[in-house]
Write an enzyme that holds these catalytic residues in place. Structure first.
Site, PDB file in Angstrom:
ATOM      1  N   ALA A 173      -1.973   1.755  -3.508  1.00 23.49           N
ATOM      2  CA  ALA A 173      -3.088   2.464  -4.177  1.00 23.49           C
ATOM      3  C   ALA A 173      -4.101   2.857  -3.374  1.00 23.49           C
ATOM      4  O   ALA A 173      -4.690   3.944  -3.570  1.00 23.49           O
ATOM      5  CB  ALA A 173      -3.518   1.882  -5.622  1.00 23.49           C
ATOM      6  N   GLY A 202       0.610  -5.542  -2.484  1.00 19.65           N
ATOM      7  CA  GLY A 202       1.223  -4.449  -2.241  1.00 19.65           C
ATOM      8  C   GLY A 202       0.927  -3.289  -3.068  1.00 19.65           C
ATOM      9  O   GLY A 202       0.697  -2.165  -2.476  1.00 19.65           O
ATOM     10  N   CYS A 203       0.673  -3.406  -4.222  1.00 23.07           N
ATOM     11  CA  CYS A 203       0.120  -2.439  -5.073  1.00 23.07           C
ATOM     12  C   CYS A 203      -1.075  -1.885  -4.844  1.00 23.07           C
ATOM     13  O   CYS A 203      -1.355  -0.673  -4.733  1.00 23.07           O
ATOM     14  CB  CYS A 203       0.230  -2.767  -6.622  1.00 23.07           C
ATOM     15  SG  CYS A 203       1.878  -3.059  -7.332  1.00 23.07           S
ATOM     16  N   THR A 204      -2.080  -2.762  -4.386  1.00 20.88           N
ATOM     17  CA  THR A 204      -3.314  -2.634  -3.941  1.00 20.88           C
ATOM     18  C   THR A 204      -3.078  -1.577  -2.811  1.00 20.88           C
ATOM     19  O   THR A 204      -3.821  -0.918  -2.497  1.00 20.88           O
ATOM     20  CB  THR A 204      -4.390  -3.886  -3.693  1.00 20.88           C
ATOM     21  OG1 THR A 204      -4.449  -4.501  -4.926  1.00 20.88           O
ATOM     22  CG2 THR A 204      -5.639  -3.502  -2.982  1.00 20.88           C
ATOM     23  N   ALA A 240       2.594  -3.653 -10.651  1.00 23.09           N
ATOM     24  CA  ALA A 240       1.492  -4.172 -11.193  1.00 23.09           C
ATOM     25  C   ALA A 240      -0.010  -4.016 -10.632  1.00 23.09           C
ATOM     26  O   ALA A 240      -0.303  -4.127  -9.226  1.00 23.09           O
ATOM     27  CB  ALA A 240       1.702  -5.896 -11.549  1.00 23.09           C
TER      28      ALA A 240
END
Length: 157
Positions: free
Chosen positions: A50, A45-47, A40
């Site tokens: 990315a 974590g995804c930030t 998401a």
């Protein structure tokens, strides 16, 4: 869906990017492509993951790699994520999770000790012929890009 293995053809896809254009894997034939799947946009974590791809994009591109991120988010949310984090590569929307499933990046996983169904943080590298060159599943958000770069011989150890 089973996970992809090295040497097999990568399933083709056409998805909408954060900027509204469509991106098709077959249009990238002849180039090496890193496809990473994340749960998401705008989560911690995804930030981190990315931004790690953003910060290491130069060496990856210099070695001939394109980078694509895929999540079940809608393009509008992806556009906000790209703007907020100054991301410099395409994020693709797979709200139906068809591509995530076909690539083995959606299914049962462990989350805080419980079995849940969701996006399995994964990265697949596709070679110039459209075949899987590397497939990593259940990767950690932190340190994954550095590990991938080392495995590809792109980033220093």
């Amino acid at each position: 869906m089973p996970q992809l293995t090295v040497g097999e053809p990568a399933p083709d896809f056409t998805l909408t990017a954060h900027d509204g254009r469509t991106v098709s894997l077959h249009d990238l034939r002849g180039r090496k492509v890193v496809v990473f799947f994340y749960p998401a946009a705008m989560t911690p974590g995804c930030t981190k993951e990315a931004c790690d791809f953003r910060d290491n994009l130069g060496p990856l591109q210099a070695a001939g790699y394109e980078v694509l991120g895929i999540s079940p988010d809608q393009p509008a949310k992806l556009a906000k994520f790209v703007e907020k984090e100054s991301l410099t590569y395409p994020l693709l929307a797979d709200p139906e999770r068809d591509v995530l499933s076909a690539w083995g990046a959606y299914g049962e996983k462990k989350l805080y000790g419980k079995t849940v169904t969701g996006v399995i943080r994964s990265t697949v590298v596709v070679d110039e012929d459209g075949r899987v060159a590397l497939a990593k599943y259940n990767v950690k958000a932190t340190g994954h890009v550095a590990s991938l770069g080392r495995a590809l011989g792109v980033l220093a150890a």
